[in-house]
Write a protein that holds these residues in place. Structure first.
Motif, mmCIF file in Angstrom:
data_model
loop_
_atom_site.group_PDB
_atom_site.id
_atom_site.type_symbol
_atom_site.label_atom_id
_atom_site.label_comp_id
_atom_site.label_asym_id
_atom_site.label_seq_id
_atom_site.Cartn_x
_atom_site.Cartn_y
_atom_site.Cartn_z
ATOM 1 N N GLU A 50 36.878 41.660 31.331
ATOM 2 C CA GLU A 50 36.088 40.873 30.375
ATOM 3 C C GLU A 50 34.698 41.471 30.222
ATOM 4 O O GLU A 50 34.134 41.489 29.124
ATOM 5 C CB GLU A 50 36.004 39.418 30.842
ATOM 6 N N GLU A 51 34.129 41.952 31.339
ATOM 7 C CA GLU A 51 32.799 42.574 31.281
ATOM 8 C C GLU A 51 32.849 43.867 30.455
ATOM 9 O O GLU A 51 31.949 44.149 29.661
ATOM 10 C CB GLU A 51 32.293 42.883 32.698
ATOM 11 N N ASP A 52 33.924 44.643 30.655
ATOM 12 C CA ASP A 52 34.081 45.883 29.872
ATOM 13 C C ASP A 52 34.194 45.577 28.382
ATOM 14 O O ASP A 52 33.577 46.241 27.538
ATOM 15 C CB ASP A 52 35.337 46.643 30.322
ATOM 16 N N LEU A 53 34.985 44.545 28.054
ATOM 17 C CA LEU A 53 35.185 44.183 26.652
ATOM 18 C C LEU A 53 33.892 43.710 26.016
ATOM 19 O O LEU A 53 33.619 43.985 24.846
ATOM 20 C CB LEU A 53 36.258 43.094 26.540
ATOM 21 N N ALA A 54 33.071 42.976 26.795
ATOM 22 C CA ALA A 54 31.784 42.512 26.277
ATOM 23 C C ALA A 54 30.879 43.692 25.948
ATOM 24 O O ALA A 54 30.205 43.716 24.905
ATOM 25 C CB ALA A 54 31.125 41.590 27.301
ATOM 26 N N LEU A 55 30.882 44.701 26.833
ATOM 27 C CA LEU A 55 30.077 45.903 26.597
ATOM 28 C C LEU A 55 30.611 46.667 25.390
ATOM 29 O O LEU A 55 29.851 47.115 24.532
ATOM 30 C CB LEU A 55 30.103 46.789 27.844
ATOM 31 N N TRP A 56 31.941 46.812 25.314
ATOM 32 C CA TRP A 56 32.581 47.517 24.203
ATOM 33 C C TRP A 56 32.293 46.805 22.887
ATOM 34 O O TRP A 56 32.055 47.437 21.865
ATOM 35 C CB TRP A 56 34.077 47.581 24.475
ATOM 36 N N ASN A 57 32.315 45.483 22.921
ATOM 37 C CA ASN A 57 32.023 44.690 21.735
ATOM 38 C C ASN A 57 30.602 44.930 21.250
ATOM 39 O O ASN A 57 30.309 44.864 20.054
ATOM 40 C CB ASN A 57 32.246 43.199 22.021
ATOM 41 N N GLY A 58 29.708 45.225 22.192
ATOM 42 C CA GLY A 58 28.322 45.526 21.827
ATOM 43 C C GLY A 58 28.199 46.756 20.950
ATOM 44 O O GLY A 58 27.263 46.881 20.157
ATOM 45 N N PHE A 59 29.156 47.673 21.092
ATOM 46 C CA PHE A 59 29.177 48.865 20.243
ATOM 47 C C PHE A 59 29.833 48.571 18.889
ATOM 48 O O PHE A 59 29.772 49.391 17.973
ATOM 49 C CB PHE A 59 29.956 49.998 20.920
ATOM 50 N N GLY A 60 30.491 47.418 18.784
ATOM 51 C CA GLY A 60 31.176 47.065 17.547
ATOM 52 C C GLY A 60 32.521 47.728 17.386
ATOM 53 O O GLY A 60 33.008 47.915 16.270
ATOM 54 N N PHE A 61 33.179 48.078 18.511
ATOM 55 C CA PHE A 61 34.415 48.839 18.439
ATOM 56 C C PHE A 61 35.663 48.044 18.823
ATOM 57 O O PHE A 61 36.714 48.615 19.048
ATOM 58 C CB PHE A 61 34.340 50.071 19.353
ATOM 59 N N THR A 62 35.555 46.726 18.966
ATOM 60 C CA THR A 62 36.751 45.973 19.345
ATOM 61 C C THR A 62 37.789 45.980 18.224
ATOM 62 O O THR A 62 38.970 45.829 18.467
ATOM 63 C CB THR A 62 36.393 44.518 19.696
ATOM 64 N N ASN A 63 37.343 46.176 16.996
ATOM 65 C CA ASN A 63 38.258 46.302 15.860
ATOM 66 C C ASN A 63 38.100 47.718 15.308
ATOM 67 O O ASN A 63 37.054 48.065 14.769
ATOM 68 C CB ASN A 63 37.922 45.269 14.782
ATOM 69 N N LEU A 64 39.149 48.533 15.468
ATOM 70 C CA LEU A 64 39.069 49.932 15.057
ATOM 71 C C LEU A 64 39.819 50.204 13.760
ATOM 72 O O LEU A 64 40.217 51.329 13.496
ATOM 73 C CB LEU A 64 39.618 50.822 16.177
ATOM 74 N N ASP A 65 40.002 49.154 12.952
ATOM 75 C CA ASP A 65 40.729 49.329 11.692
ATOM 76 C C ASP A 65 40.031 50.309 10.756
ATOM 77 O O ASP A 65 40.676 50.928 9.901
ATOM 78 C CB ASP A 65 40.897 47.980 10.980
ATOM 79 N N TRP A 66 38.726 50.449 10.907
ATOM 80 C CA TRP A 66 37.961 51.332 10.030
ATOM 81 C C TRP A 66 38.207 52.810 10.355
ATOM 82 O O TRP A 66 37.954 53.689 9.544
ATOM 83 C CB TRP A 66 36.465 51.046 10.158
ATOM 84 N N LEU A 67 38.717 53.087 11.571
ATOM 85 C CA LEU A 67 38.879 54.469 12.024
ATOM 86 C C LEU A 67 40.225 55.043 11.596
ATOM 87 O O LEU A 67 41.277 54.477 11.880
ATOM 88 C CB LEU A 67 38.773 54.519 13.558
ATOM 89 N N ASN A 68 40.190 56.173 10.903
ATOM 90 C CA ASN A 68 41.419 56.888 10.557
ATOM 91 C C ASN A 68 41.718 57.863 11.694
ATOM 92 O O ASN A 68 41.135 58.937 11.775
ATOM 93 C CB ASN A 68 41.253 57.636 9.231
ATOM 94 N N PHE A 69 42.612 57.477 12.587
ATOM 95 C CA PHE A 69 42.947 58.292 13.762
ATOM 96 C C PHE A 69 44.195 59.103 13.483
ATOM 97 O O PHE A 69 45.250 58.559 13.146
ATOM 98 C CB PHE A 69 43.173 57.381 14.972
#
Length: 202
Positions: A50-69
């Motif tokens: 949960e702590e990792d996800l909170a930090l990751w969310n701070g970068f705005g990357f919990t939703n990666l739909d914008w990324l063409n991988f």
């Protein structure tokens, strides 16, 4: 006390993702050489706390739909095997003038580089099969102590034959492309795209 390379890899990856998120005209090309570092950029790690996800969310990357991988990986060998559409191979005509890159720039590989340049210059050779057949013909001549076109040595022919046999049988898989030959890299590069080539079997 961290594992060697993790901090550097994560820093570079985060900088790349931040830049892709911020700029509309940017593409990143990554080479995955070990493990799964760059194979799952389109999915959030299920092992995050949960702590990792909170930090990751701070970068705005919990939703990666914008990324063409876009991922290219060796068939049956890559650590990521989900959802691949079809496999494709490297084409002789696409890479014949770049075959010197599969050998080092050292003096001991100079003869091999000269040999593949000779092969590439033969217009009648249009496939890996034909190139390998030509090498096998030259190998027979060399083993019989007969003159070989280009005066290539037996050991050089054997070395190149091993490399080309391996390269011709190498198969790649990709979730995004349904073509039967390896695409031109410049046709893959598009804005907000992260392109990864997985070389785990190298």
């Amino acid at each position: 006390g961290g594992q060697t390379g993790y901090a550097k890899t994560n820093l570079a990856l985060n900088i790349a993702l931040c830049a892709l998120h911020e700029f509309d005209d940017l593409c990143v090309v990554g080479i995955n050489v070990k493990g799964e570092d760059l194979l799952w950029l389109d999915a959030v790690n299920p092992e995050l706390t949960e702590e990792d996800l909170a930090l990751w969310n701070g970068f705005g990357f919990t939703n990666l739909d914008w990324l063409n991988f876009v991922l290219f990986a060796p068939a049956g060998i890559s650590l990521r095997k989900d959802g691949f559409a079809r496999d494709f191979t490297v084409s002789w005509t696409d890479i014949k003038y770049d075959l010197n890159l599969i050998f080092s720039e050292s003096r001991e590989d100079e003869n091999a580089r000269n040999l593949v340049s000779h092969l590439a210059s033969i217009s009648s050779i249009t496939s890996f099969e034909e190139a390998i057949q030509k090498l096998e013909d030259w190998l027979s001549l060399a083993e019989s102590n007969k003159s070989v076109p280009g005066n290539h040595h037996l050991s050089t022919i054997q070395k190149v034959l091993r490399r080309l046999n391996g390269l011709s049988k190498k198969r790649f898989v990709n979730r995004n492309y349904r073509k039967s030959s390896f695409p031109d890299l410049f046709s893959v590069i598009r804005p907000k795209t992260f392109v990864v080539f997985d070389l785990n079997d190298a």
